[in-house]
Design a protein around this motif. Structure first.
Motif: not given
Length: 395
Positions: A211-212, A294-295, A298-299, A302
């Motif tokens: 991520y990121n 995956r996104q 990640e959200e 975060n």
């Protein structure tokens, strides 16, 4: 009947134990939020399910397959490895297994003689040490500190090595910490292992869950010498939401893979044929759904990280991959007069119906593992409940 001596020291998986306890309480009607299990909360992508259904309809998955995996799946792994690692392997370098966990099990059974040592960085995935012991080997635990992002150094490896050292395990991104070794760190470890004839076991199961802007460098891609001295462990479970399908694989030198295949032939005959057909589609089909998952992780990371970091007595480093938070909660335990992290976890479950995994099973008795592979709604509610638990139990 007296059980085998190995049962006297074998520890159960704390993650599966915690998950089972949470499910049992849910079955009783309690509003349990389980942040224990290391699996995506998504169902398997439809293209993969459809491929499995078509394979069933064709009748092609009604029979035994080769013990080490079907030729079609091995070809898919060859292509996937070329795309993601940058080198080409041959079918004899691959074994497909009933989950990545069984790939590790067969590997330890293949390479370890009694008292052979395997260096395992701490914190570690709960099954590494137990599987080494089942192969009559000796796990050697090397502490990686939070100050060093839970990563071990070449100097630590050199200090831990003995004449019995057979292998080291590198899990990057890591379960339970989510941390990723840099290319420079991996190159140093790889060159040390080659120079000292120590096999590298690269557990890459989370390599697509980063991520990121971070990137998971594979130690096996850094040089030909390191690649030949490495056994890669990977699978479809995490990236493609396929934990229930039980397909993992290992890539290594042909003699090691042949030994692993011999053991698998006597243990399981072969991985499930329909699961292998599904895995072909996972590795060679469209990757859009995997990227969407995956996104989403990640959200969640975060969103939830700053809220967990703000809990009283919680100290943690932001993960770069996988889907776990691994806070040190010693100060939170102190606030409530707790001296044992497992007791703290059990009381949290009993009082607030939030299930976490004790850090004791990962070699970290001041930590807990929180899986953020749950909905944002559940994650945010869990933080509210954890804060309430800490505040109402303050001494």
């Amino acid at each position: 009947m007296k059980l085998a001596k190995r049962m006297e020291t074998l520890e159960p998986s704390v993650t599966l134990e915690a998950t089972a306890k949470a499910k049992a309480l849910k079955a009783q009607g309690l509003d349990v939020i389980s942040l224990t299990v290391g699996e995506p909360d998504y169902t398997t992508p439809k293209n993969i399910e459809d491929a499995a259904i078509e394979a069933i309809k064709s009748g092609s998955v009604s029979f035994y397959t080769a013990s080490g995996g079907t030729p079609t799946l091995k070809e898919a792994i060859i292509h996937f490895t070329k795309e993601n690692y940058g080198f080409t392997v041959k079918p004899q370098n691959i074994i497909v297994t009933s989950g990545a966990k069984f790939a590790l099990y067969t590997l330890f059974q293949t390479i370890l003689d009694p008292a052979d040592e395997v260096i395992i960085p701490v914190p570690y995935w709960v099954s590494y040490g137990e599987q080494v012991k089942l192969a009559e080997g000796q796990p050697v635990f090397v502490n990686a500190t939070q100050e060093n992002d839970y990563k071990i150094s070449v100097a630590q490896l050199a200090a831990a090595k003995t004449s019995k050292t057979k292998a080291i395990i590198i899990n990057s991104p890591s379960n339970p910490t989510g941390m990723i070794y840099t290319e420079e760190e991996l190159r140093g470890i790889g060159e040390w292992a080659v120079a000292n004839d120590v096999l590298i076991i690269a557990d890459d199961i989370y390599d697509h869950l980063v991520y990121n802007g971070n990137k998971a460098v594979h130690i096996a891609e850094l040089s030909e010498a390191i690649r030949k001295n490495t056994v890669i462990i990977n699978g479809v479970s995490k990236t493609y939401a396929m934990t229930g399908w039980r397909i993992g694989y290992a890539i290594g030198e042909a003699d090691i893979v042949a030994g692993m295949t011999k053991i698998a032939s006597q243990a399981t005959s072969n991985p499930a044929a329909v699961s292998q057909a599904a895995a072909v589609e996972a590795l060679s089909g469209q990757q859009n759904t995997a990227e969407e998952m995956r996104q989403a992780f990640e959200e969640r990371l975060n969103t939830i990280f700053p809220k967990v970091a703000a809990l009283p007595g919680f100290h943690l480093t932001k993960p770069q991959g996988a889907f776990y938070l691994f806070p040190n909660i010693k100060e939170a335990m102190d606030l409530g007069g707790y001296t044992n992290v497992t007791t703290w976890v059990n009381d949290l479950l009993e009082q607030e119906q939030v299930a976490l995994v004790t850090g004791e099973g990962f070699g970290a008795p001041e930590n807990v593992r929180i899986s953020y592979s749950a909905s944002l709604e559940d994650l945010e509610e869990a933080v509210v409940r954890i804060r309430r638990f800490i505040e109402k139990n303050q001494k």
